[in-house]
Every structure is written in C-alpha cells, then in structure tokens.
Design a protein around this motif. Sequence first.
Motif, PDB file in Angstrom:
ATOM      1  N   LEU A 180     147.615  11.530  28.856  1.00  5.95           N
ATOM      2  CA  LEU A 180     147.872  10.957  30.179  1.00  5.95           C
ATOM      3  C   LEU A 180     146.697  10.078  30.596  1.00  5.95           C
ATOM      4  O   LEU A 180     146.880   8.979  31.130  1.00  5.95           O
ATOM      5  N   GLY A 181     145.477  10.557  30.336  1.00  5.88           N
ATOM      6  CA  GLY A 181     144.290   9.769  30.659  1.00  5.88           C
ATOM      7  C   GLY A 181     144.283   8.421  29.964  1.00  5.88           C
ATOM      8  O   GLY A 181     143.952   7.392  30.570  1.00  5.88           O
ATOM      9  N   LYS A 182     144.671   8.408  28.703  1.00  3.86           N
ATOM     10  CA  LYS A 182     144.723   7.145  27.949  1.00  3.86           C
ATOM     11  C   LYS A 182     145.750   6.196  28.545  1.00  3.86           C
ATOM     12  O   LYS A 182     145.500   4.990  28.665  1.00  3.86           O
ATOM     13  N   ASP A 225     144.289  18.608  42.485  1.00  4.58           N
ATOM     14  CA  ASP A 225     144.898  19.883  42.856  1.00  4.58           C
ATOM     15  C   ASP A 225     146.161  20.144  42.033  1.00  4.58           C
ATOM     16  O   ASP A 225     146.393  21.266  41.563  1.00  4.58           O
ATOM     17  N   VAL A 226     146.981  19.114  41.848  1.00  7.86           N
ATOM     18  CA  VAL A 226     148.189  19.261  41.039  1.00  7.86           C
ATOM     19  C   VAL A 226     147.815  19.602  39.606  1.00  7.86           C
ATOM     20  O   VAL A 226     148.406  20.494  38.987  1.00  7.86           O
ATOM     21  N   LEU A 227     146.816  18.926  39.081  1.00  7.82           N
ATOM     22  CA  LEU A 227     146.347  19.174  37.713  1.00  7.82           C
ATOM     23  C   LEU A 227     145.930  20.633  37.535  1.00  7.82           C
ATOM     24  O   LEU A 227     146.278  21.280  36.544  1.00  7.82           O
ATOM     25  N   CYS A 228     145.190  21.157  38.499  1.00  6.21           N
ATOM     26  CA  CYS A 228     144.719  22.548  38.420  1.00  6.21           C
ATOM     27  C   CYS A 228     145.879  23.529  38.429  1.00  6.21           C
ATOM     28  O   CYS A 228     145.876  24.521  37.690  1.00  6.21           O
ATOM     29  N   VAL A 229     146.878  23.283  39.267  1.00  7.51           N
ATOM     30  CA  VAL A 229     148.032  24.175  39.332  1.00  7.51           C
ATOM     31  C   VAL A 229     148.773  24.172  37.996  1.00  7.51           C
ATOM     32  O   VAL A 229     149.137  25.230  37.462  1.00  7.51           O
ATOM     33  N   LEU A 230     148.991  23.003  37.430  1.00  5.54           N
ATOM     34  CA  LEU A 230     149.697  22.904  36.157  1.00  5.54           C
ATOM     35  C   LEU A 230     148.893  23.546  35.026  1.00  5.54           C
ATOM     36  O   LEU A 230     149.452  24.234  34.162  1.00  5.54           O
ATOM     37  N   ASP A 235     151.050   8.226  50.524  1.00  9.53           N
ATOM     38  CA  ASP A 235     150.771   8.172  49.082  1.00  9.53           C
ATOM     39  C   ASP A 235     151.771   9.052  48.326  1.00  9.53           C
ATOM     40  O   ASP A 235     151.395  10.026  47.687  1.00  9.53           O
ATOM     41  N   ALA A 236     153.045   8.697  48.417  1.00  5.94           N
ATOM     42  CA  ALA A 236     154.089   9.520  47.796  1.00  5.94           C
ATOM     43  C   ALA A 236     154.556   8.976  46.451  1.00  5.94           C
ATOM     44  O   ALA A 236     155.018   9.734  45.602  1.00  5.94           O
ATOM     45  N   ARG A 237     154.435   7.691  46.232  1.00  6.01           N
ATOM     46  CA  ARG A 237     155.020   7.081  45.035  1.00  6.01           C
ATOM     47  C   ARG A 237     154.134   7.238  43.808  1.00  6.01           C
ATOM     48  O   ARG A 237     154.627   7.497  42.702  1.00  6.01           O
ATOM     49  N   LEU A 238     152.841   7.092  43.978  1.00  9.51           N
ATOM     50  CA  LEU A 238     151.933   7.117  42.826  1.00  9.51           C
ATOM     51  C   LEU A 238     151.917   8.477  42.138  1.00  9.51           C
ATOM     52  O   LEU A 238     151.978   8.564  40.909  1.00  9.51           O
ATOM     53  N   ILE A 239     151.820   9.556  42.911  1.00 10.46           N
ATOM     54  CA  ILE A 239     151.732  10.882  42.319  1.00 10.46           C
ATOM     55  C   ILE A 239     153.029  11.220  41.568  1.00 10.46           C
ATOM     56  O   ILE A 239     153.005  11.833  40.495  1.00 10.46           O
ATOM     57  N   LYS A 240     154.169  10.786  42.096  1.00  9.63           N
ATOM     58  CA  LYS A 240     155.433  11.018  41.401  1.00  9.63           C
ATOM     59  C   LYS A 240     155.460  10.276  40.071  1.00  9.63           C
ATOM     60  O   LYS A 240     155.892  10.817  39.048  1.00  9.63           O
ATOM     61  N   HIS A 241     154.989   9.058  40.068  1.00  8.40           N
ATOM     62  CA  HIS A 241     154.998   8.258  38.836  1.00  8.40           C
ATOM     63  C   HIS A 241     154.083   8.873  37.777  1.00  8.40           C
ATOM     64  O   HIS A 241     154.460   8.959  36.602  1.00  8.40           O
ATOM     65  N   VAL A 242     152.904   9.310  38.194  1.00  7.58           N
ATOM     66  CA  VAL A 242     151.948   9.888  37.242  1.00  7.58           C
ATOM     67  C   VAL A 242     152.514  11.174  36.638  1.00  7.58           C
ATOM     68  O   VAL A 242     152.383  11.414  35.426  1.00  7.58           O
ATOM     69  N   LEU A 243     153.163  11.998  37.445  1.00  9.42           N
ATOM     70  CA  LEU A 243     153.731  13.241  36.921  1.00  9.42           C
ATOM     71  C   LEU A 243     154.939  12.978  36.022  1.00  9.42           C
ATOM     72  O   LEU A 243     155.182  13.708  35.060  1.00  9.42           O
ATOM     73  N   GLU A 244     155.696  11.930  36.323  1.00  9.52           N
ATOM     74  CA  GLU A 244     156.780  11.538  35.416  1.00  9.52           C
ATOM     75  C   GLU A 244     156.217  11.134  34.057  1.00  9.52           C
ATOM     76  O   GLU A 244     156.809  11.431  33.009  1.00  9.52           O
ATOM     77  N   LYS A 245     155.073  10.473  34.061  1.00  8.48           N
ATOM     78  CA  LYS A 245     154.406  10.111  32.809  1.00  8.48           C
ATOM     79  C   LYS A 245     154.029  11.365  32.022  1.00  8.48           C
ATOM     80  O   LYS A 245     154.202  11.430  30.801  1.00  8.48           O
ATOM     81  N   LYS A 262     158.108  19.654  32.893  1.00  6.36           N
ATOM     82  CA  LYS A 262     159.208  19.258  33.780  1.00  6.36           C
ATOM     83  C   LYS A 262     159.473  20.273  34.872  1.00  6.36           C
ATOM     84  O   LYS A 262     159.730  19.913  36.027  1.00  6.36           O
ATOM     85  N   GLY A 263     159.407  21.558  34.525  1.00  8.41           N
ATOM     86  CA  GLY A 263     159.673  22.588  35.526  1.00  8.41           C
ATOM     87  C   GLY A 263     158.440  23.096  36.231  1.00  8.41           C
ATOM     88  O   GLY A 263     158.495  24.090  36.958  1.00  8.41           O
ATOM     89  N   GLY A 264     157.329  22.389  36.063  1.00 10.44           N
ATOM     90  CA  GLY A 264     156.068  22.867  36.613  1.00 10.44           C
ATOM     91  C   GLY A 264     155.750  22.399  38.015  1.00 10.44           C
ATOM     92  O   GLY A 264     154.762  22.835  38.607  1.00 10.44           O
ATOM     93  N   PHE A 265     156.593  21.530  38.557  1.00 12.63           N
ATOM     94  CA  PHE A 265     156.307  21.005  39.909  1.00 12.63           C
ATOM     95  C   PHE A 265     157.596  20.613  40.597  1.00 12.63           C
ATOM     96  O   PHE A 265     158.613  20.309  39.965  1.00 12.63           O
ATOM     97  N   SER A 266     157.555  20.635  41.922  1.00 14.43           N
ATOM     98  CA  SER A 266     158.672  20.192  42.760  1.00 14.43           C
ATOM     99  C   SER A 266     158.091  19.447  43.956  1.00 14.43           C
ATOM    100  O   SER A 266     157.063  19.855  44.505  1.00 14.43           O
ATOM    101  N   PHE A 267     158.756  18.374  44.347  1.00 16.37           N
ATOM    102  CA  PHE A 267     158.366  17.673  45.573  1.00 16.37           C
ATOM    103  C   PHE A 267     159.249  18.179  46.708  1.00 16.37           C
ATOM    104  O   PHE A 267     160.482  18.222  46.580  1.00 16.37           O
TER     105      PHE A 267
END
Length: 341
Positions: free
Chosen positions: A16-18, A95-100, A114-124, A133-138
């Motif tokens: 993901l970082g790359k 915070d999301v990274l730590c939970v996952l 700031d709702a769109r960026l975090i969704k896009h990064v998690l989709e990546k 896929k099942g690790g988060f919910s908005f």
Amino acid sequence: MSKFTVKELINAFSELGKQLSTPDENLAELINTEQRYNAWFTPASVEDSIKAIGKMLNSADLTTWFSHYDLNKNLSEKKVGLILAGNIPLVGFHDVLCVLATGNHALIKASTQDARLIKHVLEKLVTIDNGFKGGFSFVERLENFDAIIATGSNNSSRYFEYYFGKVPHIIRKNRNSIAVLTGTETKEQLYNLGHDIFDYYGLGCRNVSKIFIPKGYDLATFFVPIEPYQPIINHHKYNNNYDYNKSIYLVNSDKHFDNGFLLLKEDERLTSPLAVLYYSYYDDLQSAEQLIDNERSNIQCVVSEAPLKIKCQVVDFGQSQQPKLWDYADGVDTMDFLANL
C-alpha cells in the motif's frame, strides 16, 4: 487475534505504501479534485499527506513497529469506533491502520471534510489483500462498539467523554507543536522549519504554532529563510485569516511583526490563530525546558536541534509532518491499547 500473520501485514501495508508513493490515475484524480469538497485540501496538501503515509509504510519500519506487540493476544475481534478528524488530509489513517493490524473491526465515522480519501485508500488495501474487506465499515452513527478512539476539539472531547466514557477509549483534544531555537540554526534548518509551520496551512496538531527563542534573538534571522513560503498568501482562506488577524492587531495597537504572509506576535499561549506564529523568549535552555514541561499535555511535538531534556517528542526541522509509525498522537500507544482490549 489478528487474521493475518505479521509477514502478511507487512507485505500488504508496505505494498500500500508503494502504491501511495506513486499515485495511479484514480488517486491522481482525487488529489486534483479534493479541493472542490474542502478548499484547504489543495493538490499539493493532499499529495504531501499521501506521500508521507507512503513513506511511513515501509517494510523496515513496519517490521520494527510490529516487533513491539503481541498481535495474537486478543482472542476475539472487537468492534472499535473511530471518530476521525478532518483538519488535514487522511489525518485519521493511522488509527484505522492500528485497528486493522490488531485484528479488530474499524467502525469508521469519517469527517465530512475528509470522507473520500480514506475510503479510496482502504479500497486500495482490499485490492492488495481481500482479507481486509471485512475489517472495516463506514457508518453515519456509532453503535454496538466495544471501544472508541475519538479525535476532536477540547469542546467535542467533553461530549465524547460523556457518551463514550464507560467503554475503553482514547479521546484526543486540541494539541499544538512548538519549536525551540537557539540562534545557531542554519538557513536550511530555518527553511525546513517553514514546512513545520506552513504545511497544510498550519491546520494540523503537528504544525508549529509557537517558537521559543533566546533573549536577544534577531527575528530577521528567522524571516529571511522562510521567504520562499510567500505564495501561501495566495490561498483565499489563508489570506482571509491573515487579513483578519492583522486588522485586529492594528486596531488594538498590538505589537507584532509582519512579513506579508505571516504575523509574529509575542504571546505566552501555545495556540496561535491561523497565519499567526506566537513567540516567547527564554533565558536559558533549562528555563525553556521548564516552560515546555509545564505545557506538555498540550504539546504534540517539539522541533529543535537543542539537547532538550523533556518528556515530549522532539523532531528535526522539517520533520513534524513526517511521523513514524510509532509516533503516536498525544503520546498514547494506540497499538498497545487495541492489542489489550
């Protein structure tokens, strides 16, 4: 218990970082269009944030980070409510990274700013490893949670304490960052300090809002190296704040310095208005250390090259907005909190 082995986590997060370090067409479009939804999220600011996260998610640092925790300590997945701030792009990602990483489920209440960026990064992340896929919910409303991590203002923190105080929680309030100058800094170091002050227009808790300077310090020494940041005044919202604060100081005959895009005012407080940098003089480093220790609950980090003996995180010039994985907000170890739920 984490669904992934440490090796799998490192592989997924480093990939993901790359991908964040070299944005693809879809991410590039987001970078260029976020300012339509939030005027502060200019392409440069969004790109800076994304690339800082990309830099943070490297294999070596991930390996070091995970080595300090037992990620199999939890026997069952917990639902962790996350109330994310929206002051700078992707500010809630860590915070999301730590939970996952700890194998828990993230119930994410994203900021409207700031709702769109975090969704896009998690989709990546899901495309890299479908196991996330099942690790988060908005969610629009937080309910049925086992723990809470909430970030907001001093006012909202009282609301959070009232509603979430009965479950395990981390509740963050306002913090600011400061710099301690000795007068021996090079022009390059002071230029880099400009990043700590002006990146994200000074809206982050890791942005420097105040400098401590030795008595007799010539402020012209500071002003000259930061001159390249002058174009910041062209941002209309920043300019509005600059004009407003300047007019207040002029009407009240408050002594201040003005270089055309930043106002410097001597003030004992830590939290300066936007487009204003407070400063205070100190007699010696020991007295500066005492001033900082007295305010450490309000300080996120300290920028300095001085050999300070303080309990706050100290970073080099230009590095306040380049945190490592283990540079936790408010000094609270989020991973330890989540691993022990």
